[in-house]
Design a protein around this motif. Structure first.
Motif, PDB file in Angstrom:
ATOM      1  N   TRP A 181      -5.073  15.324   1.551  1.00 19.83           N
ATOM      2  CA  TRP A 181      -4.998  16.211   2.725  1.00 19.83           C
ATOM      3  C   TRP A 181      -5.897  15.734   3.863  1.00 19.83           C
ATOM      4  CZ3 TRP A 181      -1.211  18.685   0.623  1.00 19.83           C
ATOM      5  CH2 TRP A 181      -1.235  18.915  -0.744  1.00 19.83           C
ATOM      6  N   SER A 182      -6.728  14.703   3.602  1.00 16.73           N
ATOM      7  CA  SER A 182      -7.797  14.362   4.536  1.00 16.73           C
ATOM      8  C   SER A 182      -7.350  13.453   5.682  1.00 16.73           C
ATOM      9  CB  SER A 182      -8.916  13.666   3.765  1.00 16.73           C
ATOM     10  OG  SER A 182      -8.397  12.465   3.200  1.00 16.73           O
ATOM     11  N   GLY A 183      -6.074  13.067   5.686  1.00 14.25           N
ATOM     12  CA  GLY A 183      -5.607  12.161   6.737  1.00 14.25           C
ATOM     13  C   GLY A 183      -5.937  10.708   6.418  1.00 14.25           C
ATOM     14  N   SER A 184      -6.405  10.452   5.216  1.00 13.50           N
ATOM     15  CA  SER A 184      -6.760   9.082   4.837  1.00 13.50           C
ATOM     16  C   SER A 184      -5.491   8.250   4.619  1.00 13.50           C
ATOM     17  CB  SER A 184      -7.607   9.087   3.566  1.00 13.50           C
ATOM     18  OG  SER A 184      -6.882   9.715   2.556  1.00 13.50           O
ATOM     19  N   ASP A 185      -5.687   6.908   4.639  1.00 15.54           N
ATOM     20  CA  ASP A 185      -4.538   6.019   4.436  1.00 15.54           C
ATOM     21  C   ASP A 185      -4.136   5.960   2.968  1.00 15.54           C
ATOM     22  OD1 ASP A 185      -4.642   5.225   7.137  1.00 15.54           O
ATOM     23  OD2 ASP A 185      -6.251   3.816   6.674  1.00 15.54           O
ATOM     24  N   GLN A 186      -5.122   6.092   2.111  1.00 16.05           N
ATOM     25  CA  GLN A 186      -4.863   5.902   0.678  1.00 16.05           C
ATOM     26  C   GLN A 186      -5.404   7.083  -0.126  1.00 16.05           C
ATOM     27  OE1 GLN A 186      -5.921   1.996  -1.013  1.00 16.05           O
ATOM     28  NE2 GLN A 186      -6.623   3.049  -2.842  1.00 16.05           N
ATOM     29  N   GLY A 187      -4.553   7.640  -0.981  1.00 19.29           N
ATOM     30  CA  GLY A 187      -4.971   8.741  -1.844  1.00 19.29           C
ATOM     31  C   GLY A 187      -5.292   8.235  -3.235  1.00 19.29           C
ATOM     32  N   PRO A 188      -5.417   9.173  -4.195  1.00 20.27           N
ATOM     33  CA  PRO A 188      -5.683   8.779  -5.578  1.00 20.27           C
ATOM     34  C   PRO A 188      -4.422   8.231  -6.251  1.00 20.27           C
ATOM     35  CG  PRO A 188      -5.406  11.148  -5.409  1.00 20.27           C
ATOM     36  CD  PRO A 188      -5.347  10.634  -4.012  1.00 20.27           C
ATOM     37  N   GLN A 189      -4.614   7.467  -7.315  1.00 24.23           N
ATOM     38  CA  GLN A 189      -3.460   7.063  -8.135  1.00 24.23           C
ATOM     39  C   GLN A 189      -2.938   8.307  -8.842  1.00 24.23           C
ATOM     40  OE1 GLN A 189      -4.190   3.673  -6.447  1.00 24.23           O
ATOM     41  NE2 GLN A 189      -2.395   3.850  -7.749  1.00 24.23           N
ATOM     42  N   ASN A 224       0.782  -1.238   0.000  1.00 25.54           N
ATOM     43  CA  ASN A 224       0.000   0.000   0.000  1.00 25.54           C
ATOM     44  C   ASN A 224       0.811   1.283   0.000  1.00 25.54           C
ATOM     45  OD1 ASN A 224      -2.684  -1.074  -0.046  1.00 25.54           O
ATOM     46  ND2 ASN A 224      -2.329  -1.802   2.042  1.00 25.54           N
ATOM     47  N   LEU A 225       2.105   1.195   0.299  1.00 22.03           N
ATOM     48  CA  LEU A 225       2.903   2.424   0.294  1.00 22.03           C
ATOM     49  C   LEU A 225       2.697   3.158  -1.041  1.00 22.03           C
ATOM     50  CD1 LEU A 225       5.125   4.311   1.445  1.00 22.03           C
ATOM     51  CD2 LEU A 225       6.815   2.773   0.463  1.00 22.03           C
ATOM     52  N   HIS A 226       2.384   4.433  -0.960  1.00 27.54           N
ATOM     53  CA  HIS A 226       2.121   5.266  -2.142  1.00 27.54           C
ATOM     54  C   HIS A 226       1.185   4.585  -3.142  1.00 27.54           C
ATOM     55  CE1 HIS A 226       2.303   8.477  -4.841  1.00 27.54           C
ATOM     56  NE2 HIS A 226       3.336   8.116  -5.566  1.00 27.54           N
ATOM     57  N   MET A 227       0.113   4.005  -2.593  1.00 20.57           N
ATOM     58  CA  MET A 227      -0.956   3.390  -3.402  1.00 20.57           C
ATOM     59  C   MET A 227      -0.408   2.298  -4.328  1.00 20.57           C
ATOM     60  SD  MET A 227      -1.770   6.405  -2.221  1.00 20.57           S
ATOM     61  CE  MET A 227      -1.205   7.723  -3.297  1.00 20.57           C
ATOM     62  N   GLY A 228       0.642   1.634  -3.869  1.00 20.70           N
ATOM     63  CA  GLY A 228       1.216   0.533  -4.651  1.00 20.70           C
ATOM     64  C   GLY A 228       2.114   0.992  -5.786  1.00 20.70           C
ATOM     65  N   GLN A 229       2.319   2.292  -5.910  1.00 24.02           N
ATOM     66  CA  GLN A 229       3.109   2.831  -7.031  1.00 24.02           C
ATOM     67  C   GLN A 229       4.584   2.881  -6.621  1.00 24.02           C
ATOM     68  OE1 GLN A 229      -0.281   5.842  -8.767  1.00 24.02           O
ATOM     69  NE2 GLN A 229       0.693   6.400  -6.896  1.00 24.02           N
ATOM     70  N   VAL A 230       5.099   1.733  -6.272  1.00 21.71           N
ATOM     71  CA  VAL A 230       6.461   1.610  -5.754  1.00 21.71           C
ATOM     72  C   VAL A 230       7.127   0.454  -6.487  1.00 21.71           C
ATOM     73  CG1 VAL A 230       7.817   1.134  -3.673  1.00 21.71           C
ATOM     74  CG2 VAL A 230       5.688   2.426  -3.493  1.00 21.71           C
ATOM     75  N   CYS A 231       8.338   0.696  -6.994  1.00 23.88           N
ATOM     76  CA  CYS A 231       8.990  -0.324  -7.817  1.00 23.88           C
ATOM     77  C   CYS A 231       9.248  -1.620  -7.035  1.00 23.88           C
ATOM     78  CB  CYS A 231      10.276   0.219  -8.403  1.00 23.88           C
ATOM     79  SG  CYS A 231      11.315   1.002  -7.175  1.00 23.88           S
ATOM     80  N   HIS A 232       9.431  -1.514  -5.692  1.00 18.70           N
ATOM     81  CA  HIS A 232       9.722  -2.730  -4.919  1.00 18.70           C
ATOM     82  C   HIS A 232       8.506  -3.214  -4.137  1.00 18.70           C
ATOM     83  CE1 HIS A 232      10.253   0.240  -1.707  1.00 18.70           C
ATOM     84  NE2 HIS A 232      11.137   0.850  -2.477  1.00 18.70           N
ATOM     85  N   ALA A 233       7.309  -2.811  -4.550  1.00 23.06           N
ATOM     86  CA  ALA A 233       6.084  -3.225  -3.840  1.00 23.06           C
ATOM     87  C   ALA A 233       6.005  -4.751  -3.752  1.00 23.06           C
ATOM     88  CB  ALA A 233       4.860  -2.695  -4.577  1.00 23.06           C
TER      89      ALA A 233
END
Ligand code: NAD
Length: 471
Positions: free
Chosen positions: A311-319, A271-280
């Motif tokens: 900005w909402s403090g949510s765990d997951q933002g948009p892609q 989930n780090l950065h909505m899965g947009q991570v090369c080592h996910a």
């Protein structure tokens, strides 16, 4: 041109031009910057700057880099706001990870600047020694997922070792680098040492890759583009190339794992950065004895994640973009078509026109499915059941990539065996997706060539010269 951006109620002034030779330059006014002309290379301002920067006292280079890190901290709120608005990163993640890691990177390489040295070898009757010298003009190309951090991973070691840079940011996320160019100017880097181009890949990026007067290219991005860059370098001036490319990292949970820890880290892993991570950690393998327990707890964790704007403090933002959002949905569709079970999620979330995807879990997956082989770059994970260590290691290594991998177990001997067996540049035991920037980072197989971070990256930016001197 200075634009005023209003981001999350902050008003931020930002230059939105190219930064060439210490000046903001507008290409629309007919000022053609040199790197767009690969055939001449003669006017490259960076080449002139290299002559002096490479001879500048290393302690002076360190001082300017330390000053840059201080300025980044002073302007941290602006950098975070810009980065979140540009990428969709959540405010809390950017505050906790991206900014501090970026500042630490610049400080770390400032510390290296005056510690570069060669060796002498006892040779009777002569002096024999090595010198380590900067390579020259370095073209650097960065991706959109960690624009600020990747920018710092690139410029930090290059500038510390006395090289000069022409950096091209990803087209969809140029803003934090523009802010950094302002801070770089303020920190006191001489004109021409740092140059920024916010262009498209196929024009500005390709021009860097084939430029006859660029000595090295350091690229982070997809494997497909990495191949193009290697070709361009091979058919131009054989510039040195380092590549940080994609991944499809396995995460192995053994029967004896601490389930709570495994769930926590596996969630961070995907989930780090909505899965947009090369080592996910996008392929999770769970041993049969713990499978049901893990799946239940992991599903509850994925379900509990709140989704909302940055900005909402949510765990997951948009892609990051509509293109990425649509690509993720098409890979989810391929998983369904190939016969995997959507255990959780699997849909887009309609919310204020943003690019949101439900946290998604696939089960009943097979190694040949696209979702098990291709980077999805979204909050989408596949979970498979395994019986033996031998079997799972074969599956884990059955990939073109080799960026990272990990395992959860309380058995130290097994942890050692798995760490040795995984064909990947980074291995985590009882954790996932954790990097300090001090150990080397890079890929086996088609995940790249060379290493970034730590001391290891310095050799990418230095030539070694052997001197024999007959006394
Ligand atoms: P991408 O390859 O599409 O683009 C990366 C950069 O290359 C951008 O700046 C782009 O403009 C430029 N580019 C595109 N075509 C080019 C060309 N022909 N010549 C020169 N430059 C060109 O990748 P992306 O979609 O921006 O980033 C996501 C990819 O990056 C994923 O595959 C991810 O795994 C990888 N990545 C790897 C690491 C790592 O350290 N290994 C880190 C972050 C991202």
């Amino acid at each position: 041109m200075i634009e005023i951006l209003t981001i999350n109620k902050r008003s931020i002034k930002l230059h939105t031009q190219l930064f060439i030779n210490g000046e903001w330059t507008d290409p629309k006014q007919g000022k053609k910057f040199d790197i767009e002309d690969p055939s001449t290379g003669k006017n490259l301002v960076a080449r002139k700057a290299f002559k002096t920067w490479s001879k500048t006292d290393a302690r002076e280079r360190a001082k300017i880099l330390f000053r840059l890190a201080d300025l980044m901290e002073q302007h941290g709120d602006d950098l975070i706001a810009i980065e979140c608005a540009d990428t969709g990163k959540t405010f809390k993640s950017c505050t906790a990870i991206d900014l501090p890691a970026s500042v630490a990177t610049i400080r770390y390489y400032a510390g290296w600047a005056d510690k570069i040295h060669g060796t002498t070898v006892n040779t009777p009757g002569m002096m024999a020694y090595t010198r380590r010298e900067p390579i020259g003009v370095c073209g650097q190309i960065t991706p959109w997922n960690f624009p600020l951090l990747m920018f710092c991973w690139k410029i930090g070691p290059a500038l510390a070792t006395g090289n000069v840079v022409v950096i091209k940011t990803a087209e969809s996320t140029p803003l934090s680098a523009l802010k950094m160019a302002e801070l770089i100017k303020e920190a006191g880097f001489p004109p021409g040492v740092f140059n920024l181009v916010s262009g498209f890949g196929k024009t500005a990026g390709a021009a860097i890759a084939k430029h006859m007067d660029i000595d090295k290219v350091a690229f982070t991005g997809s494997t497909v583009t990495g191949r193009e860059i290697l070709k361009a370098a091979a058919t131009s001036n054989l510039k040195k190339v380092t590549l940080e490319l994609g991944g499809k990292s396995p995460n192995i949970i053994f029967d004896d794992a601490d389930v709570e820890q495994a769930v926590k880290w596996s969630s961070f892993g995907i989930n780090l950065h909505m899965g947009q991570v090369c080592h996910a950690g996008s392929r999770i393998y769970v041993q049969e004895g713990i499978y049901d327990k893990f799946l239940k707890a992991f599903t509850a964790e994925m379900k509990s994640r709140t989704v909302g704007d940055q900005w909402s403090g949510s765990d997951q933002g948009p892609q990051n973009s509509k293109m990425q959002h649509d690509k993720i949905l098409s890979l989810i569709a391929s998983g369904r078509e190939e016969g995997a079970t959507v255990h959780l999620g699997g849909n887009k979330i309609e919310k204020d026109g943003g690019y949101y995807i439900e946290p998604t879990i696939f089960t009943d997956v097979r190694p040949e499915f696209k979702i098990m082989r291709e980077e999805i770059f979204g909050p989408v994970v596949s979970i498979a059941k395994f019986k033996t260590e031998e079997e799972v290691l074969e599956w884990a290594n059955d990939t073109d990539y080799g960026l990272a991998g990990g395992c959860f177990t309380k058995d130290y001997a097994r942890a050692v065996r798995v760490s040795e067996a995984l064909r990947a540049g980074t291995v985590w035991v009882n954790m996932f997706n954790f990097l300090t920037g001090i150990l080397p980072f890079g890929g086996y197989k088609q995940s790249g060539i060379g290493r970034e971070c730590g001391e290891a990256v310095l050799q990418n930016y230095l030539e070694t010269k052997s001197v024999y001197w007959n006394m």
